[in-house]
Design a protein around this motif. Structure first.
Motif, PDB file in Angstrom:
ATOM      1  N   LEU A 405     -36.570 -40.766 -63.445  1.00 49.64           N
ATOM      2  CA  LEU A 405     -37.583 -41.653 -62.889  1.00 49.64           C
ATOM      3  C   LEU A 405     -38.919 -41.587 -63.624  1.00 49.64           C
ATOM      4  CD1 LEU A 405     -36.813 -41.091 -59.122  1.00 49.64           C
ATOM      5  CD2 LEU A 405     -36.633 -43.274 -60.322  1.00 49.64           C
ATOM      6  N   ILE A 406     -39.127 -40.549 -64.425  1.00 47.41           N
ATOM      7  CA  ILE A 406     -40.408 -40.439 -65.130  1.00 47.41           C
ATOM      8  C   ILE A 406     -40.232 -40.384 -66.646  1.00 47.41           C
ATOM      9  CG2 ILE A 406     -41.580 -39.340 -63.190  1.00 47.41           C
ATOM     10  CD1 ILE A 406     -41.242 -36.656 -64.614  1.00 47.41           C
ATOM     11  N   ALA A 407     -39.014 -40.646 -67.121  1.00 51.07           N
ATOM     12  CA  ALA A 407     -38.774 -40.581 -68.567  1.00 51.07           C
ATOM     13  C   ALA A 407     -39.545 -41.689 -69.275  1.00 51.07           C
ATOM     14  CB  ALA A 407     -37.283 -40.708 -68.856  1.00 51.07           C
ATOM     15  N   PRO A 408     -40.376 -41.365 -70.268  1.00 50.56           N
ATOM     16  CA  PRO A 408     -41.104 -42.415 -70.989  1.00 50.56           C
ATOM     17  C   PRO A 408     -40.152 -43.206 -71.870  1.00 50.56           C
ATOM     18  CG  PRO A 408     -41.461 -40.298 -72.050  1.00 50.56           C
ATOM     19  CD  PRO A 408     -40.674 -40.017 -70.796  1.00 50.56           C
ATOM     20  N   CYS A 409     -40.550 -44.402 -72.229  1.00 52.57           N
ATOM     21  CA  CYS A 409     -39.713 -45.223 -73.101  1.00 52.57           C
ATOM     22  C   CYS A 409     -40.311 -45.257 -74.502  1.00 52.57           C
ATOM     23  CB  CYS A 409     -39.568 -46.630 -72.546  1.00 52.57           C
ATOM     24  SG  CYS A 409     -41.102 -47.562 -72.405  1.00 52.57           S
ATOM     25  N   GLY A 410     -39.450 -45.413 -75.485  1.00 55.05           N
ATOM     26  CA  GLY A 410     -39.914 -45.514 -76.851  1.00 55.05           C
ATOM     27  C   GLY A 410     -40.508 -46.878 -77.138  1.00 55.05           C
TER      28      GLY A 410
END
Length: 531
Positions: A405-410
């Motif tokens: 739920l908090i994984a950043p995106c590239g």
């Protein structure tokens, strides 16, 4: 049906503004009712706002948001929300917009199932705007709403209007023109109280609510306060308990970890949750403002198919359908592009793809910002959702842990993306200061949420340092200052909305972007400059 005066015996709220023309809205009984709401809710509201500040301080120190340990039993036990009213069983397309008279009529006549009349992110809350909105909605409920344009064109509500749902301001926003016992009232209670007092009984008599959208919640305790406020209002207005129904926008990062708990706190009156995607992205940026490893690329690349947003939306569907509540999709902000058929078709193709993703994922309905998008979205939902809703789609396949739920995106930050953020933040803020809360910019309907994304991204990119464009040129304050000055000059010399307040908006954005800490909301300092 008039509300009996003897219900309201306490000292009334005080109005610190001109009230000529609004005597029917600001009656003595209404002001006493507002005072009752304030005295009941204000101590708790202040405690909840302080809890927000304490949570954010922990996040700034490196803590990451997560599911609550103390509410595990609510998440794991079996329970359902109360039955959903017949008027809200089919919400496949909802249109949103400000509470301006012509826009209300067009929205009610748009063919959408629901119209969300917005006192929040698509309205600039000058006192006149808020009171005009209350007059307009009262006329809509009474069936007398009409409008004549300067050119003489007549607008009236048709025979089968959309169901009316009202969004008051969030708990954090004040209404400086209304005080009780010397304390400033919450804008949320002013908006809610005026609308409920004047319309609740008429709507209840027709089995149409009143219905509300609740914005910016961060915790179950904030939802519980709304539940108690509505229960109090029902008692004061002689309505059966549970008459008022609510849909909650899940548009803050802390709230995604408490969706079961929010539904549970409102279980006798909640009908669904909504993916408030733009504010959710802003909240991700704000909540994780101290975490350099959580930076996001330019906003055009942060779409609903990136992992953390896809997980959020699918978890919302799973949560809602497990509890018997509706899972509403997010906003399509595109507006028709006149005079360029190719560009318009590309824009509509994006809308169709977004709505197809939503209906196939299991959403029960979606949002659009312009009447022309209603048939586009409706066609997709009609073809893929022949039944009124998709409560049968349980999404037991969704596995959503904290990290997902908090994984950043590239992604990247282009010069055009950086410049667009400066332009959108400036133009929207300037128009907002002129009293406009919904502004078309480059064929997108921008509101406070998208302006918040733009200015929050600028702050993060500049304050975390050492960031570069793809050509390795540095992203720094000199670049920002130049872009801001350039766009302020262009806006000031134009005939666009906000031209008269360009310099005020530029000074505000300069100050907030250079500040050592990312400000919680653009609209709080801007409100002090709103006429």
């Amino acid at each position: 049906m008039a509300v009996p005066s003897e219900k309201f015996v306490s000292r009334s709220a005080e109005i610190l503004a001109e009230t000529a023309g609004y005597e029917d809205i600001l009656t003595p009984d209404v002001l006493a009712f507002l005072a009752r709401l304030h005295r009941f809710a204000e101590p708790r509201r202040q405690q909840l706002l302080q809890a927000r500040r304490q949570r954010q301080a922990r996040y700034d120190m490196g803590v990451l948001p997560d599911f609550r340990v103390d509410t595990k039993a609510i998440r794991e036990s079996d329970w359902k929300v109360a039955p959903i009213p017949a008027a809200l069983q089919d919400r496949r397309v909802e249109i949103t917009g400000p509470v301006e008279r012509k826009m209300i009529i067009n929205a009610l006549n748009s063919g959408a199932k629901v119209f969300m009349a917005d006192f929040e992110d698509s309205s600039a809350p000058s006192f006149a705007n808020q009171l005009d909105g209350q007059l307009n909605l009262r006329d809509a409920v009474n069936g007398t709403l009409q409008y004549r344009s300067p050119e003489g064109k007549e607008y009236r509500v048709g025979a089968s209007p959309a169901v009316l749902v009202v969004r008051p301001r969030g708990w954090h926003l004040p209404e400086r023109h209304v005080t009780v016992d010397g304390e400033t009232m919450a804008g949320a209670l002013v908006d809610f109280g005026l609308y409920a007092f004047h319309n609740a009984q008429a709507l209840h008599a027709r089995d149409l609510g009143p219905y509300f959208y609740l914005p910016k919640l961060e915790a179950m305790e904030e939802a519980a306060l709304w539940n108690e406020v509505m229960a109090l209002a029902e008692s004061e207005l002689d309505l059966p308990n549970g008459t008022m129904k609510a849909t909650v926008l899940i548009e803050t990062l802390p709230a995604v970890f408490q969706m079961h708990e929010i539904l549970h706190a409102l279980r006798d009156r909640v009908v669904g949750l909504n993916c408030g995607r733009w504010d959710y992205i802003f909240s991700y940026l704000k909540t994780l403002r101290g975490h350099r490893d959580r930076l996001l690329p330019e906003r055009g690349q942060v779409v609903m198919t990136v992992p953390f947003l896809k997980t959020y939306s699918e978890l919302l569907i799973q949560t809602c359908h497990r509890r018997g509540a509706f899972a509403m999709g997010g906003m399509a902000a595109q507006i028709p592009i006149k005079g360029d058929d190719d560009a318009n078709e590309k824009a509509m193709a994006k809308v169709r793809a977004d709505k197809l993703r939503e209906v196939q994922a299991g959403h029960d309905g979606t949002w659009v910002a312009h009447p022309a998008l209603v048939p586009v979205a409706k066609d997709i939902f009609d073809r893929h959702m022949p039944e009124p809703n998709q409560l049968h789609v349980k999404r037991d396949d969704v596995k959503a842990n904290r990290d997902a739920l908090i994984a950043p995106c590239g992604g990247t930050i282009s010069r055009a993306g950086f410049d667009n953020n400066v332009e959108v933040a400036l133009r929207y803020t300037a128009a907002w200061l002129e009293g406009l809360g919904c502004v078309p910019i480059h064929h997108l309907m921008e509101d406070a949420a998208t302006a918040e994304i733009a200015r929050a991204q600028l702050w993060q990119w500049l304050h975390h340092g050492s960031l570069e464009f793809p050509d390795h040129a540095p992203i720094d304050f000199a670049l920002f200052d130049h872009a801001l000055a350039t766009h302020a000059h262009r806006l000031r010399e134009s005939t666009l909305p906000g031209a008269r307040r360009a310099e005020d908006a530029a000074r505000l954005l300069f100050s907030m972007t250079h500040a050592d800490q990312l400000g919680d909301f653009l609209t709080l300092p801007a409100y002090e400059q709103l006429v």
